[in-house]
Motif scaffolding. Structure first.
Motif, PDB file in Angstrom:
ATOM      1  N   ASN A  32     117.544  21.354  43.188  1.00 36.55           N
ATOM      2  CA  ASN A  32     116.493  22.051  42.454  1.00 36.55           C
ATOM      3  C   ASN A  32     115.531  21.021  41.870  1.00 36.55           C
ATOM      4  O   ASN A  32     115.826  19.827  41.825  1.00 36.55           O
ATOM      5  CB  ASN A  32     117.093  22.944  41.362  1.00 36.55           C
ATOM      6  CG  ASN A  32     117.849  22.149  40.320  1.00 36.55           C
ATOM      7  OD1 ASN A  32     117.260  21.424  39.514  1.00 36.55           O
ATOM      8  ND2 ASN A  32     119.186  22.259  40.312  1.00 36.55           N
ATOM      9  N   TYR A  33     114.387  21.491  41.398  1.00 34.57           N
ATOM     10  CA  TYR A  33     113.332  20.551  41.006  1.00 34.57           C
ATOM     11  C   TYR A  33     113.609  19.824  39.702  1.00 34.57           C
ATOM     12  O   TYR A  33     113.070  18.746  39.476  1.00 34.57           O
ATOM     13  CB  TYR A  33     111.977  21.265  40.993  1.00 34.57           C
ATOM     14  CG  TYR A  33     111.516  21.546  42.406  1.00 34.57           C
ATOM     15  CD1 TYR A  33     111.247  20.499  43.278  1.00 34.57           C
ATOM     16  CD2 TYR A  33     111.391  22.848  42.883  1.00 34.57           C
ATOM     17  CE1 TYR A  33     110.862  20.736  44.584  1.00 34.57           C
ATOM     18  CE2 TYR A  33     111.004  23.101  44.185  1.00 34.57           C
ATOM     19  CZ  TYR A  33     110.743  22.037  45.030  1.00 34.57           C
ATOM     20  OH  TYR A  33     110.373  22.268  46.329  1.00 34.57           O
ATOM     21  N   GLU A  86     120.045  26.209  48.905  1.00 26.25           N
ATOM     22  CA  GLU A  86     119.082  26.037  47.822  1.00 26.25           C
ATOM     23  C   GLU A  86     117.639  26.336  48.248  1.00 26.25           C
ATOM     24  O   GLU A  86     116.713  26.108  47.473  1.00 26.25           O
ATOM     25  CB  GLU A  86     119.156  24.596  47.299  1.00 26.25           C
ATOM     26  CG  GLU A  86     120.499  24.206  46.681  1.00 26.25           C
ATOM     27  CD  GLU A  86     120.660  24.737  45.269  1.00 26.25           C
ATOM     28  OE1 GLU A  86     120.732  25.976  45.109  1.00 26.25           O
ATOM     29  OE2 GLU A  86     120.686  23.923  44.331  1.00 26.25           O
ATOM     30  N   THR A 113     123.620  20.449  44.565  1.00 28.27           N
ATOM     31  CA  THR A 113     122.431  21.149  44.088  1.00 28.27           C
ATOM     32  C   THR A 113     121.174  20.479  44.631  1.00 28.27           C
ATOM     33  O   THR A 113     121.177  19.293  44.977  1.00 28.27           O
ATOM     34  CB  THR A 113     122.358  21.153  42.550  1.00 28.27           C
ATOM     35  OG1 THR A 113     122.254  19.789  42.080  1.00 28.27           O
ATOM     36  CG2 THR A 113     123.581  21.817  41.949  1.00 28.27           C
ATOM     37  N   LYS A 158     115.153  27.945  45.846  1.00 30.79           N
ATOM     38  CA  LYS A 158     114.651  27.049  44.803  1.00 30.79           C
ATOM     39  C   LYS A 158     113.632  26.072  45.368  1.00 30.79           C
ATOM     40  O   LYS A 158     112.683  25.685  44.669  1.00 30.79           O
ATOM     41  CB  LYS A 158     115.809  26.289  44.160  1.00 30.79           C
ATOM     42  CG  LYS A 158     116.793  27.184  43.422  1.00 30.79           C
ATOM     43  CD  LYS A 158     117.992  26.402  42.916  1.00 30.79           C
ATOM     44  CE  LYS A 158     119.012  27.319  42.256  1.00 30.79           C
ATOM     45  NZ  LYS A 158     120.245  26.588  41.867  1.00 30.79           N
TER      46      LYS A 158
END
Length: 242
Positions: free
Chosen positions: A59-60, A169, A57, A172
């Protein structure tokens, strides 16, 4: 735990610098060394970059949690581009860990552009016969060629970027998560005057999330403001942080 490069005396106030997409801690070496006269500068390789672990992953929320693991007290935090978004989420999730925040040429919004063309270009390079970085750069975008080549391990014939996950990703990465609340601490949005990443139209959403934010632009600089105007960027940081 992220791989980190440190500069300066650990007894000095801590300054964390988070790099952008396709970057690494090494990109900030010159500025970090100069700032180490006043700060203990910590430059991590973000996940899926450099010598840091690869994950499925990107994401932030994950990036912010990665950064939070490096902090045990209120810290000065600087983030550029993707690193700036991670730093903003860090400040919104863990405001007690932030002393002052500097966001370099990025806004807490979803952008319409993608950066996958650079992934395609890196994948297209035949690394089997590459003996020098310059050989691999012939087919890369000249504007970012030298920057991308810093993530090439010539000896191992591999990119130190998790290209598959970064591609998957990308929505995102160019986006920004929905978050409640606000970071009330001092925040500087420092942009390149020639960049269109932080427009006046974004100031409303910025002020909603960062009500104490201030804005400044570096003349003659674009999105890569810290590389294009390093002395001016350093001076702006010193003025705001102190």
């Amino acid at each position: 735990m992220l791989n980190v490069l440190t500069h300066g005396d650990p007894s000095h106030p801590k300054l964390l610098i988070a790099h952008g997409l396709y970057g690494s801690a090494r990109n900030w070496g010159v500025i970090a060394k100069r700032l180490s006269d006043q700060y203990f500068v910590v430059c991590p390789d973000m996940r899926n970059h450099g010598a840091s672990p690869w994950h499925d992953t990107h994401n932030y929320f994950d990036l912010a949690d990665d950064l939070a693991e490096l902090l045990d007290q209120p810290t000065f935090v600087v983030g550029h581009s993707m690193g700036g978004k991670a730093a903003m989420v860090l400040a919104l999730k863990y405001p007690h860990l932030i002393n002052k925040l500097v966001v370099a040429d990025i806004a807490p919004v979803t952008y319409t552009h993608s950066q996958t063309q650079h992934i395609d270009a890196m994948r297209a390079v035949d690394l089997s016969g590459v003996e020098r970085r310059s050989q691999a750069g012939e087919s890369l975008d000249p504007e970012v060629r030298d920057f991308l080549l810093q993530s090439l391990d010539v000896k191992e014939k591999r990119w130190t970027l998790n290209l598959d996950v970064l591609e998957a990703e990308m929505p995102k990465i160019v986006g920004f998560p929905d978050l409640d609340g606000a970071f009330e601490g001092p925040t500087l949005f420092l942009s390149g005057a020639d960049s269109d990443y932080v427009t006046r139209d974004y100031r409303t959403v910025i002020k909603d999330l960062f009500p104490a934010s201030r804005f400044a632009k570096l003349p003659g600089a674009g999105h890569w403001l810290h590389a294009q105007k390093p002395r001016e960027f350093e001076a702006a940081l010193r003025a705001f942080l102190t």
